[in-house]
Design a protein around this motif. Structure first.
Motif, PDB file in Angstrom:
ATOM      1  N   LYS A   1      59.393  79.422 -13.519  1.00  0.00           N
ATOM      2  CA  LYS A   1      59.455  78.952 -12.135  1.00  0.00           C
ATOM      3  C   LYS A   1      60.778  79.297 -11.464  1.00  0.00           C
ATOM      4  O   LYS A   1      60.803  79.734 -10.307  1.00  0.00           O
ATOM      5  CB  LYS A   1      59.228  77.436 -12.099  1.00  0.00           C
ATOM      6  N   GLU A   2      61.870  79.116 -12.166  1.00  0.00           N
ATOM      7  CA  GLU A   2      63.188  79.344 -11.566  1.00  0.00           C
ATOM      8  C   GLU A   2      63.532  80.816 -11.404  1.00  0.00           C
ATOM      9  O   GLU A   2      64.542  81.144 -10.796  1.00  0.00           O
ATOM     10  CB  GLU A   2      64.266  78.635 -12.391  1.00  0.00           C
ATOM     11  N   GLU A   3      62.707  81.698 -11.923  1.00  0.00           N
ATOM     12  CA  GLU A   3      62.965  83.131 -11.806  1.00  0.00           C
ATOM     13  C   GLU A   3      61.932  83.833 -10.927  1.00  0.00           C
ATOM     14  O   GLU A   3      61.863  85.055 -10.891  1.00  0.00           O
ATOM     15  CB  GLU A   3      62.987  83.780 -13.197  1.00  0.00           C
ATOM     16  N   THR A   4      61.122  83.048 -10.215  1.00  0.00           N
ATOM     17  CA  THR A   4      60.079  83.632  -9.359  1.00  0.00           C
ATOM     18  C   THR A   4      60.198  83.079  -7.935  1.00  0.00           C
ATOM     19  O   THR A   4      59.267  82.488  -7.398  1.00  0.00           O
ATOM     20  CB  THR A   4      58.679  83.346  -9.925  1.00  0.00           C
ATOM     21  N   SER A   5      61.345  83.288  -7.344  1.00  0.00           N
ATOM     22  CA  SER A   5      61.610  82.751  -6.009  1.00  0.00           C
ATOM     23  C   SER A   5      60.871  83.512  -4.909  1.00  0.00           C
ATOM     24  O   SER A   5      60.550  82.940  -3.868  1.00  0.00           O
ATOM     25  CB  SER A   5      63.112  82.796  -5.737  1.00  0.00           C
ATOM     26  N   PHE A   6      60.596  84.780  -5.141  1.00  0.00           N
ATOM     27  CA  PHE A   6      60.037  85.640  -4.088  1.00  0.00           C
ATOM     28  C   PHE A   6      58.562  85.945  -4.334  1.00  0.00           C
ATOM     29  O   PHE A   6      58.203  86.389  -5.431  1.00  0.00           O
ATOM     30  CB  PHE A   6      60.814  86.961  -4.058  1.00  0.00           C
ATOM     31  N   PRO A   7      57.698  85.734  -3.328  1.00  0.00           N
ATOM     32  CA  PRO A   7      57.915  85.066  -2.043  1.00  0.00           C
ATOM     33  C   PRO A   7      57.673  83.558  -2.169  1.00  0.00           C
ATOM     34  O   PRO A   7      57.238  83.088  -3.215  1.00  0.00           O
ATOM     35  CB  PRO A   7      56.863  85.717  -1.154  1.00  0.00           C
ATOM     36  N   SER A   8      57.879  82.836  -1.097  1.00  0.00           N
ATOM     37  CA  SER A   8      57.664  81.384  -1.109  1.00  0.00           C
ATOM     38  C   SER A   8      56.182  81.039  -1.033  1.00  0.00           C
ATOM     39  O   SER A   8      55.507  81.370  -0.060  1.00  0.00           O
ATOM     40  CB  SER A   8      58.389  80.748   0.087  1.00  0.00           C
ATOM     41  N   GLY A   9      55.690  80.375  -2.065  1.00  0.00           N
ATOM     42  CA  GLY A   9      54.293  79.959  -2.084  1.00  0.00           C
ATOM     43  C   GLY A   9      53.985  78.880  -1.072  1.00  0.00           C
ATOM     44  O   GLY A   9      52.904  78.874  -0.458  1.00  0.00           O
ATOM     45  N   HIS A  10      54.924  77.933  -0.888  1.00  0.00           N
ATOM     46  CA  HIS A  10      54.730  76.889   0.122  1.00  0.00           C
ATOM     47  C   HIS A  10      54.528  77.531   1.499  1.00  0.00           C
ATOM     48  O   HIS A  10      53.654  77.118   2.265  1.00  0.00           O
ATOM     49  CB  HIS A  10      55.943  75.963   0.176  1.00  0.00           C
ATOM     50  N   SER A  11      55.360  78.519   1.804  1.00  0.00           N
ATOM     51  CA  SER A  11      55.286  79.178   3.106  1.00  0.00           C
ATOM     52  C   SER A  11      53.982  79.953   3.263  1.00  0.00           C
ATOM     53  O   SER A  11      53.348  79.901   4.321  1.00  0.00           O
ATOM     54  CB  SER A  11      56.473  80.128   3.279  1.00  0.00           C
ATOM     55  N   ALA A  12      53.586  80.648   2.205  1.00  0.00           N
ATOM     56  CA  ALA A  12      52.348  81.432   2.259  1.00  0.00           C
ATOM     57  C   ALA A  12      51.143  80.529   2.487  1.00  0.00           C
ATOM     58  O   ALA A  12      50.299  80.789   3.358  1.00  0.00           O
ATOM     59  CB  ALA A  12      52.175  82.234   0.967  1.00  0.00           C
ATOM     60  N   GLY A  13      51.046  79.470   1.712  1.00  0.00           N
ATOM     61  CA  GLY A  13      49.914  78.552   1.836  1.00  0.00           C
ATOM     62  C   GLY A  13      49.879  77.861   3.190  1.00  0.00           C
ATOM     63  O   GLY A  13      48.822  77.729   3.810  1.00  0.00           O
ATOM     64  N   ALA A  14      51.056  77.413   3.655  1.00  0.00           N
ATOM     65  CA  ALA A  14      51.122  76.708   4.939  1.00  0.00           C
ATOM     66  C   ALA A  14      50.743  77.624   6.091  1.00  0.00           C
ATOM     67  O   ALA A  14      50.005  77.224   7.003  1.00  0.00           O
ATOM     68  CB  ALA A  14      52.528  76.143   5.147  1.00  0.00           C
ATOM     69  N   ALA A  15      51.221  78.857   6.059  1.00  0.00           N
ATOM     70  CA  ALA A  15      50.891  79.807   7.128  1.00  0.00           C
ATOM     71  C   ALA A  15      49.401  80.123   7.141  1.00  0.00           C
ATOM     72  O   ALA A  15      48.770  80.168   8.209  1.00  0.00           O
ATOM     73  CB  ALA A  15      51.700  81.093   6.951  1.00  0.00           C
ATOM     74  N   ALA A  16      48.836  80.325   5.968  1.00  0.00           N
ATOM     75  CA  ALA A  16      47.408  80.636   5.876  1.00  0.00           C
ATOM     76  C   ALA A  16      46.569  79.483   6.409  1.00  0.00           C
ATOM     77  O   ALA A  16      45.609  79.687   7.160  1.00  0.00           O
ATOM     78  CB  ALA A  16      47.030  80.943   4.427  1.00  0.00           C
ATOM     79  N   MET A  17      46.935  78.269   6.037  1.00  0.00           N
ATOM     80  CA  MET A  17      46.166  77.098   6.483  1.00  0.00           C
ATOM     81  C   MET A  17      46.313  76.866   7.983  1.00  0.00           C
ATOM     82  O   MET A  17      45.343  76.508   8.661  1.00  0.00           O
ATOM     83  CB  MET A  17      46.607  75.867   5.693  1.00  0.00           C
TER      84      MET A  17
END
Length: 200
Positions: A111-127
């Motif tokens: 988890k700490e080595e997979t910062s890119f891209p932001s999953g929160h941002s991707a999911g929120a934008a899609a929704m």
């Protein structure tokens, strides 16, 4: 192009460094709690809740909105995971040295080595995009909510600015694909109208 990319990555590091003193402040903690609405379990629960409300109210537009949100979120999750499995980047809160913020090809799954891209941002934008397809009158509020979820990742030191921007782009792109498929396959099958209220 390479200079622009380096400038963006260096700006990421500078911003991440600047927000560190505020990470544990009360406002950032409150923002962090609200931003968790963009996490996968919560996002799925919200989408299913919209579908359930539509079924209860016999309102096709709500059912379609919830279905769009759920499918778009899953598509965005698949897309961001595809990228994460190919690019390694240490999260701001776990930076070890001055090179940690740089993107590099890799297949790290920590988890700490997979910062890119932001999953929160991707999911929120899609929704937000998916919901706005059925409720364009709420578009500004939906987009603002998605933007806040994305931006909140920076002061909490969970993501860099370019992680957030890329996540938003992934979400928008994933939803666009889902929209075309939804309209072709499901859009015409959910045509329930809102049940009229009984006369008093």
């Amino acid at each position: 192009m390479a200079k622009t990319g380096k400038a963006l990555v260096d700006a990421d590091a500078a911003i991440a460094e600047a927000v560190v003193p505020f990470r544990k402040s009360v406002p950032v903690r409150l923002i962090s709690v609200a931003s968790e609405l963009g996490d996968q379990p919560q996002a799925r629960a919200i989408s299913i809740g919209v579908i359930a409300l539509g079924l209860i109210r016999h309102e096709g537009r709500l059912i379609r909105a919830g279905a769009r949100m759920l499918i778009a979120h899953e598509a965005a999750t698949l897309a961001k995971n595809f990228v994460k499995r190919r690019i390694d980047r240490t999260r701001p809160r776990s930076r070890k040295n001055t090179e940690s913020h740089k993107l590099k090809a890799g297949s790290n799954t920590e988890k700490e080595e997979t910062s890119f891209p932001s999953g929160h941002s991707a999911g929120a934008a899609a929704m937000a995009r998916a919901y706005s397809r059925e409720f364009p009158e709420h578009r500004v509020a939906a987009y603002a909510g998605a933007g806040l979820i994305g931006i909140a990742q920076i002061p909490r030191c969970a993501h860099y600015l370019t992680d957030v921007g890329s996540g938003l782009a992934v979400g928008v792109a994933a939803e666009a694909v889902v929209d075309r498929l939804f309209n072709a396959v499901l859009g015409k099958t959910i045509e329930l109208e809102k049940t009229p209220l009984p006369a008093s």
